[in-house]
Each structure stands twice: as structure tokens, then as C-alpha cells.
Design an enzyme around this catalytic site. Structure first.
Site, PDB file in Angstrom:
ATOM      1  N   HIS A   1      -2.687   3.663 -18.072  1.00  0.00           N
ATOM      2  CA  HIS A   1      -2.990   4.460 -16.821  1.00  0.00           C
ATOM      3  C   HIS A   1      -1.923   5.199 -16.237  1.00  0.00           C
ATOM      4  O   HIS A   1      -1.901   5.616 -15.077  1.00  0.00           O
ATOM      5  CB  HIS A   1      -3.751   3.478 -15.920  1.00  0.00           C
TER       6      HIS A   1
ATOM      7  N   GLU B   1      -6.158   2.178   5.225  1.00  0.00           N
ATOM      8  CA  GLU B   1      -5.785   3.345   4.418  1.00  0.00           C
ATOM      9  C   GLU B   1      -6.167   4.825   5.317  1.00  0.00           C
ATOM     10  O   GLU B   1      -6.626   4.672   6.224  1.00  0.00           O
ATOM     11  CB  GLU B   1      -6.258   3.439   3.053  1.00  0.00           C
TER      12      GLU B   1
ATOM     13  N   ASP C   1      -6.239   0.169  -5.566  1.00  0.00           N
ATOM     14  CA  ASP C   1      -7.520   0.953  -5.246  1.00  0.00           C
ATOM     15  C   ASP C   1      -8.547   1.047  -6.435  1.00  0.00           C
ATOM     16  O   ASP C   1      -9.732   0.673  -6.387  1.00  0.00           O
ATOM     17  CB  ASP C   1      -7.534   2.439  -4.873  1.00  0.00           C
TER      18      ASP C   1
END
Length: 480
Positions: free
Chosen positions: A60, A240, A124
Site C-alpha cells: 500500500h 479529523e 483510517d
């Protein structure tokens, strides 16, 4: 097992970013951490020359950080042959989980929830490997309170660049322990981590608040992450922020369909709408009081009247929220595309200048397709300065994530935007630090680490003298 078939080579020649492509000579599928140590020893003892070795979890990274040009990629997922998540308890540590470095955070969540427990700090997106996030930092909306994931680790098993298998902690081989956490894979491959746990809540009040004014938005975010008094004890569990921008695309899926037109109208009126996203967890014992707590916490905030929206979801639903978006994007063929992301840490004292110079003067004026833009503050005192992760010097700093996505031929245009914003920060004297860093020269890396560069270099020499590990980061090997 080493493989060099076309499928294995091609599947490990790029990453989630789909920007960099580098072909390894082979892919290694270990059955145990000892296999990894043997491979690294073999590289060190290679009579021709040591070859690069890159540990790959979910691939990733977005700039080729987990690639191994002409070297060997270790497929860490091959270690998942049985239970490598064990929940335990001790008088000194309380509850914890011993977790294989290849394990996904979503699987850690499921395994710990079975015991009524949960890690305290998250990313997240949960379909990332434990070793991968701990090699960077691991941040999300809980970081302001609990610190990044690297601040919530008791112990590691690491295979160093010399092929040594070492168990380390804050009291046992502490220099290696702190170096590996946030160390970008430079000093060792994490094969096990001991993770802090706490009792898990059942549900979450998920709230979004809309702002037309950046000063009010940032002031309220900073209030919500305050580490003093009742806000620390009784405040939100997650904070956030994100931007809604006039040029779109606008993702209003969180909001009631009936309210979406007036939200779109607000965005069109102001160009940018700033959104604070907060969570208050609750369980059966607090079910009857959670609404009053949320009301009390939001009453003092300066959002646009009438633009507060709320959902009530399970704890797991909230933590795994990005998975739903992933499945939608996959169905549309928009997941495996180029991701020219830029993630920055910005000092609090200059965040208003960043808003004016980047959000308004670059992104809005140039009508750059907004994708997902995150912005939220963190507290420096929740980070451990002995670790390798680099953050600004101020007590409060912001993470800004420009999570662009594009077709395979359009990403250079977004990269030009990234270059513009970095140039603006340089010219304006805004001392930003890259998160998930990517640099072209060693001089840039020296500037990134600053006063920590020498100790970073010394630890590299000590733990990986032949500079075998994580060549895709391009810190010590020749840079292109």
C-alpha cells in the site's frame, strides 16, 4: 520458497500508487521468521554482491517504497499460516496482543473484539499490515489522544539487516526498538509486535460539522484535541477534518439525501467548506447519556448553524468505514489506479498560511479535482522523540493528506500540483515534514531527518551495514 515466475514478478513490481514500477529478481514466500533471517544472511554472504530485500505486506505504499529492483521481495502474507494473533494479559502491561507483522489490522480488530478488547490507535484503512504501519507511524483521528500506533507498542521481534533475530523493547535493546518504530523498514523487518489493548466500546456517535471559515474550523479542532482538563477526560474519542471543494467531486454520501442540495449550495457559495468529523464511543452503561455528552461538546463550537449531521453506527462499522468506499471504487474500476498522494505534517503556527497559499490559491484557483483532502491536528507530546518518525517541532501540528487519484496517464499533472505546494511552503518558510516520505536525493533525506540524520545513519550502519533492507525507500542506495 523463491519464485521468479512472471505472475509473481509482475505482482510485486508496483504498489498501490501505480506510479513507480521496478521488477524484482525473485519473490520469497517464507514459512517462518527464521526463513527471513536465512534469506538476509544469504544476501549478506553473496559472493557477487548483496541484493536488496524488501518486505511487502499489502503493497500500500504509493512511491515504490516496498519494491526491490533486481532484488528479492518478501511476501509477508505467506507467514499467515495459522493464528498469529494472541491476546494475553499481564499485571505490568494489562491487556495486549502479540501480532505477526504480516497480519492485517482488520483481523487484529476481529480477534481482539472476541475478547471485548481493542487496540487504542488506528489508521483510517484497516486492510494494512501491522509491520507496514509500524514502519511508518500509523495515524488517524485517535492520534491526538493516544499517539500514533508506534506509541502503543510494548515489544517487537525484528530480523535485522545482518540476519539477526532480535526481541526488543523499551528495556531490551531499546535503541533498535525505537529506531525500527517509524524507521521506514531500514533497520529490520518486523515479524511480531506486542500491541496495547483496552476495553472495546460497542457503538459510535459519528458527527460531522460544517464550517465556512477556516479560522473557526481550526480553532475548534485545536479546542477538541486539548490535553488539559475535562476535554482530555470527557472529550471526543476521534477528531479529523476534511474539505469539500467547489470544483468537486463532492462526496456527500454521509449526509441525508434531503440535506445534500443545501450542503452543495453552501460549498458553491464559499468555494471551500471545512468539515470537522468527530466520534464519541459508547456502550450499554453510557447509552442513556451519550447524546447529552455530544450536545455539550458541540454546543461551544462555531460551525455553520443547522449544519451538524450525525450517524449512529457500531464500533466496527466506524473503524472499517473505508472498506465500503473501497468496494464501490473497485466495482467502478477506480481502486487500482494511480495515486499521486502527498501527506504532510504542518506546524500549527503556519496552518492558516497553508490554507491561504495551498487550499485557496492553488487547489481552488486552479480547480484541481479535490478527491479526498484530510486536515486535522495532533499533539506532539503523544509522540516519542526516540522513535524514527519525523514530526514538526511545535506542540501542535496538523496532518494534511491530499489523496489524489487519477488515470495512469494523468498522475503527472497532480504531481505538478504537489511540487507547487512544496515550493510554496519552501518560499513561505513553512517547515513541513512529509509523512510516508518520498525524496529524490540524499540531501533531501538529510533535511527531512534534520538533527536525527546522524543517529539514523549510525543505526543503519550497525543493523544493516550492507544496506540491504527496503531499497525502495531510496535513502541509502543510489537515487534515480
Amino acid at each position: 520458497m523463491l519464485r521468479n515466475d512472471t505472475e509473481s514478478i509482475n505482482s510485486t513490481s508496483t504498489d498501490y500508487g501505480h506510479i513507480v514500477q521496478e521488477f524484482p529478481a525473485a519473490v520469497f514466500n517464507p514459512t517462518s521468521p527464521n526463513d527471513i533471517a536465512s534469506l538476509i544472511l544469504f544476501s549478506n554472504n553473496n559472493s557477487y554482491a548483496p541484493f536488496g530485500v524488501a518486505a511487502r505486506g499489502q503493497g500500500h505504499s504509493v512511491r515504490g517504497q516496498d519494491l526491490a529492483p533486481d532484488g528479492v521481495v518478501i511476501n509477508m502474507t505467506a507467514l499467515s499460516n495459522g493464528s498469529r494473533i494472541v491476546v494475553s494479559e499481564s499485571p505490568s502491561l494489562g491487556s495486549y496482543a502479540d501480532v505477526g507483522g504480516e497480519q492485517l489490522w482488520i483481523d487484529v480488530l476481529h480477534a481482539t473484539l472476541d475478547h471485548g478488547l481493542t487496540p487504542v490507535s488506528w489508521t483510517d484503512y484497516l486492510y494494512l499490515s501491522v509491520g507496514g504501519t509500524l514502519s511508518n507511524a500509523g495515524i488517524s483521528g485517535q492520534t491526538f489522544r493516544f499517539g500514533p500506533q508506534i506509541s502503543n507498542v510494548y515489544e517487537l521481534d525484528v530480523v535485522t539487516g545482518k540476519g539477526d533475530f532480535i526481541t526488543c523493547s523499551s528495556t531490551k535493546k531499546p535503541k533498535l526498538f525505537y529506531a525500527v518504530l517509524g524507521g521506514l523498514g531500514q533497520f529490520g523487518i518486523i515479524t511480531r509486535a506486542r500491541i496495547a489493548l483496552q476495553p472495546a466500546p460497542n457503538r459510535a456517535k459519528w458527527v460531522r460539522l460544517l464550517y465556512s471559515n477556516f479560522s473557526a474550523f481550526s480553532s475548534d479542532q485545536e479546542l477538541l484535541i486539548s490535553t488539559s482538563g475535562k476535554m482530555e477526560r470527557d472529550g471526543f474519542d476521534y477528531v479529523e477534518g476534511l474539505l469539500l471543494m467547489q470544483q468537486g467531486p463532492l462526496d456527500l454520501s454521509f449526509y441525508p439525501v434531503a440535506d445534500q442540495p443545501r450542503i452543495a449550495s453552501l460549498v458553491n457559495q464559499y468555494g471551500i467548506v471545512y468539515t470537522i468529523e468527530v466520534i464519541k464511543y459508547y456502550d450499554d452503561s453510557t447509552r442513556d447519556t451519550v447524546d447529552k455528552v455530544v450536545e455539550k461538546l458541540t454546543k461551544r463550537l462555531s460551525f455553520v448553524p443547522g449544519f451538524m449531521f450525525e450517524q449512529d453506527v457500531s464500533y466496527e462499522e466506524f473503524l472499517d468505514r473505508v472498506r465500503i468506499e473501497e468496494k464501490i471504487l473497485q466495482s467502478l474500476g477506480l481502486w487500482d489506479i494511480a495515486h499521486p498522494w502527498m501527506n504532510l505534517f504542518v506546524p500549527k503556527s503556519r496552518i492558516s498560511d497553508f490554507d491561504s497559499g495551498v487550499f485557496k490559491d492553488i487547489l481552488l484557483k486552479q480547480k484541481v479535482p479535490a478527491a479526498l483532502i484530510l486536515i486535522y491536528p495532533m499533539n506532539r507530546n503523544k509522540w516519542d522523540g526516540r522513535m524514527s518518525a519525523v514530526i514538526p517541532d511545535e506542540d501542535v501540528f496538523y496532518v494534511v493528506g491530499l489523496l489524489h487519484s487519477s488515470g495512469f496517464n494523468e498522475w503527472p499533472a497532480f504531481d505538478e500540483v504537489n511540487t507547487q505546494l512544496l515550493q510554496f511552503c519552501h518560499d513561505a518558510g513553512i517547515m513541513v515534514k512529509q509523512y510516508l516520505p518520498h525524496y529524490q536525493t540524499q540531501e533531501d533525506w538529510k533535511n527531512h531527518f534534520g538533527s536525527n540524520w546522524q543517529s539514523f545513519q549510525e543505526m543503519k550502519t550497525k543493523s544493516d551495514p550492507n544496506k540491504i533492507l527496503a531499497p525502495g525507500q531510496r535513502i541509502f542506495n543510489s537515487l534515480l
